[in-house]
Scaffold this motif. Structure first.
Motif, PDB file in Angstrom:
ATOM      1  N   GLU A 131       0.839  -1.240  -0.065  1.00  0.00           N
ATOM      2  CA  GLU A 131      -0.082   0.093   0.152  1.00  0.00           C
ATOM      3  C   GLU A 131       0.688   1.272  -0.069  1.00  0.00           C
ATOM      4  O   GLU A 131       0.380   2.505  -0.216  1.00  0.00           O
ATOM      5  CB  GLU A 131      -0.974   0.055   1.300  1.00  0.00           C
ATOM      6  CG  GLU A 131      -1.862  -1.344   1.101  1.00  0.00           C
ATOM      7  CD  GLU A 131      -2.505  -1.316   0.112  1.00  0.00           C
ATOM      8  OE1 GLU A 131      -2.884  -0.681  -0.771  1.00  0.00           O
ATOM      9  OE2 GLU A 131      -2.712  -2.588  -0.318  1.00  0.00           O
ATOM     10  N   ARG A 132       2.172   1.181   0.370  1.00  0.00           N
ATOM     11  CA  ARG A 132       3.114   2.323   0.264  1.00  0.00           C
ATOM     12  C   ARG A 132       3.858   2.526  -0.957  1.00  0.00           C
ATOM     13  O   ARG A 132       4.833   3.015  -1.011  1.00  0.00           O
ATOM     14  CB  ARG A 132       3.876   2.375   1.564  1.00  0.00           C
ATOM     15  CG  ARG A 132       2.540   2.654   2.779  1.00  0.00           C
ATOM     16  CD  ARG A 132       3.606   3.077   4.178  1.00  0.00           C
ATOM     17  NE  ARG A 132       4.340   1.981   4.525  1.00  0.00           N
ATOM     18  CZ  ARG A 132       5.806   2.121   4.677  1.00  0.00           C
ATOM     19  NH1 ARG A 132       6.353   3.266   4.606  1.00  0.00           N
ATOM     20  NH2 ARG A 132       6.486   1.002   5.245  1.00  0.00           N
ATOM     21  N   GLY A 161       3.995   6.929   4.686  1.00  0.00           N
ATOM     22  CA  GLY A 161       2.519   6.503   4.637  1.00  0.00           C
ATOM     23  C   GLY A 161       1.954   8.045   4.281  1.00  0.00           C
ATOM     24  O   GLY A 161       1.043   8.008   3.501  1.00  0.00           O
ATOM     25  N   ARG A 162       2.393   9.030   5.026  1.00  0.00           N
ATOM     26  CA  ARG A 162       1.751  10.180   4.601  1.00  0.00           C
ATOM     27  C   ARG A 162       1.917  10.768   3.353  1.00  0.00           C
ATOM     28  O   ARG A 162       1.015  11.599   3.068  1.00  0.00           O
ATOM     29  CB  ARG A 162       1.966  11.273   5.500  1.00  0.00           C
ATOM     30  CG  ARG A 162       3.660  11.712   5.351  1.00  0.00           C
ATOM     31  CD  ARG A 162       4.310  12.613   6.510  1.00  0.00           C
ATOM     32  NE  ARG A 162       5.486  13.268   5.942  1.00  0.00           N
ATOM     33  CZ  ARG A 162       6.753  12.625   6.112  1.00  0.00           C
ATOM     34  NH1 ARG A 162       6.576  11.064   6.485  1.00  0.00           N
ATOM     35  NH2 ARG A 162       7.871  13.056   5.801  1.00  0.00           N
ATOM     36  N   LEU A 163       2.574  10.240   2.544  1.00  0.00           N
ATOM     37  CA  LEU A 163       2.737  10.735   1.062  1.00  0.00           C
ATOM     38  C   LEU A 163       2.177  10.087   0.044  1.00  0.00           C
ATOM     39  O   LEU A 163       2.127  10.689  -0.954  1.00  0.00           O
ATOM     40  CB  LEU A 163       4.131  11.069   0.513  1.00  0.00           C
ATOM     41  CG  LEU A 163       5.088  11.913   1.681  1.00  0.00           C
ATOM     42  CD1 LEU A 163       6.539  12.010   1.143  1.00  0.00           C
ATOM     43  CD2 LEU A 163       4.468  13.394   1.702  1.00  0.00           C
ATOM     44  N   VAL A 164       1.575   8.735   0.510  1.00  0.00           N
ATOM     45  CA  VAL A 164       0.867   8.146  -0.514  1.00  0.00           C
ATOM     46  C   VAL A 164      -0.094   8.875  -1.342  1.00  0.00           C
ATOM     47  O   VAL A 164      -0.206   8.943  -2.739  1.00  0.00           O
ATOM     48  CB  VAL A 164       0.239   6.889  -0.191  1.00  0.00           C
ATOM     49  CG1 VAL A 164      -0.483   6.007  -1.236  1.00  0.00           C
ATOM     50  CG2 VAL A 164       1.578   5.815   0.311  1.00  0.00           C
ATOM     51  N   ASP A 165      -1.235   9.472  -0.665  1.00  0.00           N
ATOM     52  CA  ASP A 165      -2.382  10.039  -1.261  1.00  0.00           C
ATOM     53  C   ASP A 165      -1.912  11.281  -1.819  1.00  0.00           C
ATOM     54  O   ASP A 165      -2.467  11.640  -2.829  1.00  0.00           O
ATOM     55  CB  ASP A 165      -3.375  10.468  -0.162  1.00  0.00           C
ATOM     56  CG  ASP A 165      -3.990   8.916   0.104  1.00  0.00           C
ATOM     57  OD1 ASP A 165      -4.013   8.060  -0.591  1.00  0.00           O
ATOM     58  OD2 ASP A 165      -4.957   9.068   0.940  1.00  0.00           O
ATOM     59  N   GLU A 166      -0.603  11.858  -1.296  1.00  0.00           N
ATOM     60  CA  GLU A 166      -0.335  13.247  -1.770  1.00  0.00           C
ATOM     61  C   GLU A 166       0.156  12.993  -3.231  1.00  0.00           C
ATOM     62  O   GLU A 166       0.110  13.493  -4.188  1.00  0.00           O
ATOM     63  CB  GLU A 166       0.855  14.053  -1.302  1.00  0.00           C
ATOM     64  CG  GLU A 166       0.399  14.181   0.300  1.00  0.00           C
ATOM     65  CD  GLU A 166      -0.264  15.437   0.524  1.00  0.00           C
ATOM     66  OE1 GLU A 166      -0.370  16.135  -0.501  1.00  0.00           O
ATOM     67  OE2 GLU A 166      -0.721  15.750   1.521  1.00  0.00           O
ATOM     68  N   LEU A 195      -0.286  10.394  -5.350  1.00  0.00           N
ATOM     69  CA  LEU A 195      -1.394  10.076  -6.418  1.00  0.00           C
ATOM     70  C   LEU A 195      -2.255  11.336  -6.652  1.00  0.00           C
ATOM     71  O   LEU A 195      -2.711  11.376  -7.787  1.00  0.00           O
ATOM     72  CB  LEU A 195      -2.457   9.038  -5.526  1.00  0.00           C
ATOM     73  CG  LEU A 195      -1.783   7.957  -5.171  1.00  0.00           C
ATOM     74  CD1 LEU A 195      -2.826   6.833  -4.498  1.00  0.00           C
ATOM     75  CD2 LEU A 195      -1.294   7.124  -6.470  1.00  0.00           C
ATOM     76  N   ALA A 196      -2.540  12.251  -5.678  1.00  0.00           N
ATOM     77  CA  ALA A 196      -3.272  13.250  -5.819  1.00  0.00           C
ATOM     78  C   ALA A 196      -2.390  14.325  -6.831  1.00  0.00           C
ATOM     79  O   ALA A 196      -2.944  15.068  -7.604  1.00  0.00           O
ATOM     80  CB  ALA A 196      -3.654  14.280  -4.995  1.00  0.00           C
TER      81      ALA A 196
END
Lengths: 482, 482
Positions: free
Chosen positions: A180-181, A341-346, A348-349
Motif C-alpha cells: 500500500e505504500r 505513509g503520509r505521502l501516498v495520497d499526496e 496520487l493526487a
C-alpha cells in the motif's frame, strides 16, 4: 527581417536573434511575443546550445532598444516553458533539456551521430536483455491475468507488482514497506517529478518561505532540472570520498529535503559513509524533512556486503525510488516509489489525468518475472558480466595508463577515472577523436559549485559484450596520450 | 480545532471546514494556507463530492470573517491544482477529477463497489483481450527487436509502430500521413494534454487575446478538464442529429480550435454530416485554426460504409488522435497522434522530461500485431460480437420498453436510449436499484448548455460475453418500470 546582434556579457558570444521589430513594434505584447518566438526558435533549432549563458535582461534590452521588463518577461516565460533556466548567481542559460532533435518540420529527427564506442554512463548493456525469459514471463502473465487487468487500472499500479516488489526489496535491499505504500511509476523521472510537485505543495503550505531541496554537488543535471521544473530550488551538498556530506544539512536551515544516491553515489561511485547515513535520517526527523533515495543500481555490488537501502533506517522519512532501467532495460519504463505513509495520497493526487493510469501489462510481466526468480537470475548473471568488465578495465588502465586512478568501482555499471589536473578536456577530445563517447566529471557538476578534479566517468556496462574490448582499447589509447 | 459551518448559496448545503483560525490568524499567509488545506482535505476525503457547488468567495469570506481576497486566492490555488473548477456563470465547484480513492493514509484505496452489471460506456469487453495472439506477437517482437530498442527510445515512439500505423490508418481510416508525422502517446489523455499545451502556447504567441477551444456540447467532462488544465477555455458547440453544428464556428471569432468525434459522436452516436465535415475544415483554413479529431472507435461500424477520418480532408488542419483502448485494451496505454507537419516539433517540445520516452516494448508488440494481420482479425471478430449485442439490445427494448428510442447504433460500443421527458433520473435510480451501472446523457453535458433530452448512454460493449444477457435483462427491467 531585421537581424540583431546583442552583445552577451561573455566575450565573443554575441546573441543573434531574428526579430522583425518593425512589424511588431505596434504593441508591447507583440514585441514580447516576437522576442519569445525568436529566442525559442534559436534554442529549438540548437543554434543556442544547452548551457549557453544569455545576456542579462538589462544588456539585451539595451541592445534591442526595448524596455527591460519586456526582456525579463520573455525570459520568465521561456524559463516557465523549460527552454531557459535561471539560477541565482548564474544568470539565465539555455536549459539542459533533451532537445526534440534539430529538425525541420516533418523531417526525421536527426540522430546524434553514433560514436563507434559508447562508454556513456547510465545504461545497462542493452544487448543482454533477457528476451526469452521476458517473453515466457509475458506469456504466463497474460494467461493468468484477471480480465480487469486489461482496463484502465489503479493509479498506484498493479497490486501483483507492488506485492512482488515488497518482498523482493525487503530481501535484496532491506527496504521496509507494504504494497500500500508503493506507487509504480515510469522510471525515476516520473517518480521524481511527482515527488517534486508534492514537495513544492507541502512547502508552500508551511508558513514562512518554502524550503529548498539539497542535491549532491555532482549528479545528473537532468534530475536537477526535473526538480527545478517542479518549482523547487536545488542547492548543492558537498560530495567527497565518504559520499554526500550530510552533516552540512544541519547548518542549512533553508533546506527541507535532500536527494541522495546512497548505495553508489552518481557519478563518483562512493557509497554513503555509515555515520552520514545516520546523520541524514536524524536531520530529516529534526526538521520535518524528507530524504529522496535514488537507488538506481543497488543490485550491482561486487566487493563487499551489499549496503542496504537508507529507507530501512526510517521508512517515514525516506522516499525510496527504484527502477528497472539499469537492472533490465530503460525501454520498460518501469520504476517504483516506496513512500512514507503520509505521502501516498499526496503523490496520487499530484498525478495528472494523463498520468493516472500506468500501463498494466508490463507491470504484470515484471511481477511474474520477479516472483518466478527470473529477475534474481538475470541480476546475478549481469553482476558477473559487469564485474569481469570492471576487472578488465582496472587491469588495462594499470598497464597502459598508470597515472589514472580508478575509483567508485565497488558497485554499479560505471567507474570514475581521476586524471592529472587540467587534463579532462584533453582526454575528452582525444576520446572523441577515437570515436569514443565518454563523459567528463565536470558535466555532472552542480552549476553553483566551482570546478573540481579532472576525471572521466566511464560507463563500462553500456557496450554490448562483443564491443567491450574495442571500447576499452579506445579508452586506453585516449588516456595514454594525455 | 474550531469547526465552522459556512452557508452555501444552495439551500441545505452548508460547508463544513476544519479550520483552526486561532492558530493561523497570525499571518495572512497562514490563514490562506489553512483554508487551502481544509478545503483540499474536504475534497480529497470525498466529503465534498465532485460537482458540488461551493459558496461564493464573498459568502464564504463573510461566514469565516476573512478578507474576500483570501478566500478568492485559496479558490484560485485549488483550481490551479485541479481540486476545484471554476466556470463563468457556474461558480466554483469541486472538480470532476478521478479521486485517488477515499483513503486514509497508507490504506488500500477503497474501490467503488462493483455493480453486478456494468453498462458504462467507454470500455471494450476486457474479457475478450486476445491474450494468446498478443503473447505470440510479443514473442516475435522480442526476438526481432534490435538491441537499441531496449534503450530510452525516440520521443515520437518506435518507428516500426509509426510505419505500421501509417499503412493501417491509410487503409482502414483514410488517414493521410507518413511515419514522421506520427507521435505515439499513452492513449487519448496524454495526446490531448500535449496538444492542449501546444495550442495554449501558440495562441498565447498570437497578438491579441488567445482564442478558445470549441468542444461538442455533449462529451466527456474528463476530456474538457484535460484541456482546461492545459490553460484553454472550452466553449460548447451544439450537437444535434447531424452531429456537431460546425457551421456555428464561423460566428465564433474567439475560437481557434475544435475537438470533435466525427466518426461516431460521443456520446450521442451520430456520425458528422458530410456538409459539416467540409465546413469545419474550411473554417480551420479560414481562421488559421486546428481541428482535433478524436477517432476513439472508428473501427467498429456496422450498418454502412465506414466514414473515413476527417483528417483525410486536410492533414495540415486536422490533428488526428487514435487509441488502442477501445480496439484492444486500455491497459496497453497506447495511442497515436497524426499531426500537421508544423506541429510535430511543437508537440515533442511540449513533452516533459518524464514524458519524453514512451515505453518501447509494447509499441513493438503492437507493430507486430498490426503487420501480422492479428489486429484486423481481432477487430473483425469483435465487430461481429458487438454487432450481435447491439441487435439483441434493439430487439429486447422493442419488446420490453417500446417507448424507448434507440439511437447512435450504426457504429461503436454504445447506444443512446431516448426516454420520455423527465424520466432520466428515475431510470438511473431504477438501474442502480437493480445493480446496474449505467450513465445518463446529462452526465456528459457541457456545463454551459442547458439540460436537454432525457436519455441513457448504454455501453453494450463493456460486459464480458457471459454477462451480457443478465445486464440486458436488468436494463430492460429498469426501463419497463418508468
Amino acid at each position: 527581417m531585421t537581424q540583431i546582434w546583442a552583445t552577451s556579457p561573455e566575450p565573443g558570444s554575441d546573441l543573434h536573434l531574428d526579430l522583425d521589430l518593425n512589424l511588431t513594434r505596434g504593441s508591447a505584447g507583440g514585441v514580447r511575443a516576437a522576442l519569445i518566438r525568436a529566442l525559442r526558435d534559436a534554442v529549438r533549432t540548437g543554434r543556442l546550445a544547452p548551457g549557453m549563458r544569455l545576456p542579462s535582461s538589462r544588456t539585451l534590452a539595451a541592445d534591442l532598444g526595448l524596455a527591460r521588463n519586456t526582456v525579463a518577461d520573455a525570459y520568465g516565460e521561456l524559463v516557465a516553458e523549460g527552454w531557459l533556466s535561471a539560477r541565482q548567481g548564474s544568470g539565465t542559460r539555455v536549459a539542459q533539456r533533451t532537445l526534440p532533435g534539430r529538425t525541420t518540420t516533418a523531417r526525421p529527427a536527426v540522430q546524434r551521430p553514433e560514436a563507434t564506442h559508447n562508454l556513456h554512463a547510465g545504461s545497462p548493456d542493452l544487448s543482454s536483455f533477457p528476451r526469452a525469459a521476458w517473453a515466457a514471463a509475458g506469456r504466463r502473465a497474460l494467461a493468468n491475468a484477471p480480465a480487469e487487468a486489461f482496463g484502465y487500472g489503479d493509479p498506484r499500479g498493479r497490486v501483483e507488482l507492488r506485492q512482488a516488489l515488497t518482498d523482493y526489496l525487503a530481501r535484496a535491499r532491506g527496504v521496509r514497506t507494504d504494497p500500500e505504500r508503493i506507487v509504480i511509476c515510469e522510471g525515476f523521472a516520473q517518480g521524481a517529478a511527482l515527488l517534486g510537485r508534492v514537495l513544492r505543495r507541502l512547502e508552500s503550505e508551511r508558513s514562512g518561505t518554502p524550503r529548498h531541496l539539497a542535491v549532491e554537488s555532482y549528479g545528473l543535471g537532468f534530475h536537477r532540472d526535473l526538480l527545478t521544473a517542479a518549482g523547487l530550488r536545488t542547492v548543492p551538498l558537498t560530495v567527497d570520498r565518504l559520499g554526500a556530506a550530510t552533516p552540512e544539512l544541519a547548518s542549512m536551515p533553508d533546506v527541507g529535503a535532500v536527494l541522495l544516491t546512497p548505495a553508489h553515489q552518481f557519478p563518483t561511485g562512493v557509497p554513503l559513509d555509515p555515520e552520514r547515513r545516520t546523520a541524514v535520517v536524524e536531520w530529516a526527523r529534526d526538521v520535518d524533512g524528507l530524504v529522496l533515495e535514488d537507488d538506481y543500481d543497488g543490485e550491482f555490488r561486487y566487493d563487499r556486503q551489499p549496503v542496504g537501502a537508507l529507507q530501512g533506517l526510517d521508512p517515514e522519512r525516506v522516499a525510496y525510488l527504484g527502477t528497472a532501467s539499469k537492472s533490465l532495460a530503460p525501454a520498460l519504463r518501469l520504476g517504483w516509489m516506496v513512500l512514507p505513509g503520509r505521502l501516498v495520497d499526496e503523490v496520487l493526487a499530484a498525478k495528472t489525468q494523463a498520468e493516472r493510469h500506468p500501463a498494466s501489462l508490463n507491470q504484470l510481466v515484471l511481477a511474474e518475472f520477479i516472483t518466478s526468480g527470473a529477475y534474481d537470475r538475470h541480476v546475478r548473471a549481469m553482476r558477473l558480466r559487469y564485474r569481469r568488465r570492471r576487472d578488465r578495465l582496472v587491469a588495462a588502465l594499470a598497464e597502459r595508463a598508470p597515472a589514472v586512478e580508478v575509483s567508485g568501482i565497488a558497485a554499479g555499471l560505471h567507474a570514475v577515472l581521476r586524471l592529472p589536473p587540467g587534463t579532462e578536456d584533453d582526454a575528452l577530445h582525444g576520446a572523441a577523436w577515437l570515436g569514443l563517447a565518454v563523459q567528463g566529471l565536470d558535466e555532472f557538476r552542480h552549476p553553483d559549485v566551482p570546478a573540481g578534479d579532472a576525471a572521466l566517468v566511464v560507463g563500462y556496462g553500456t557496450p554490448p559484450e562483443h564491443g567491450f574490448s574495442a571500447a576499452l582499447d579506445a579508452l586506453c589509447q585516449a588516456l595514454e596520450a594525455i
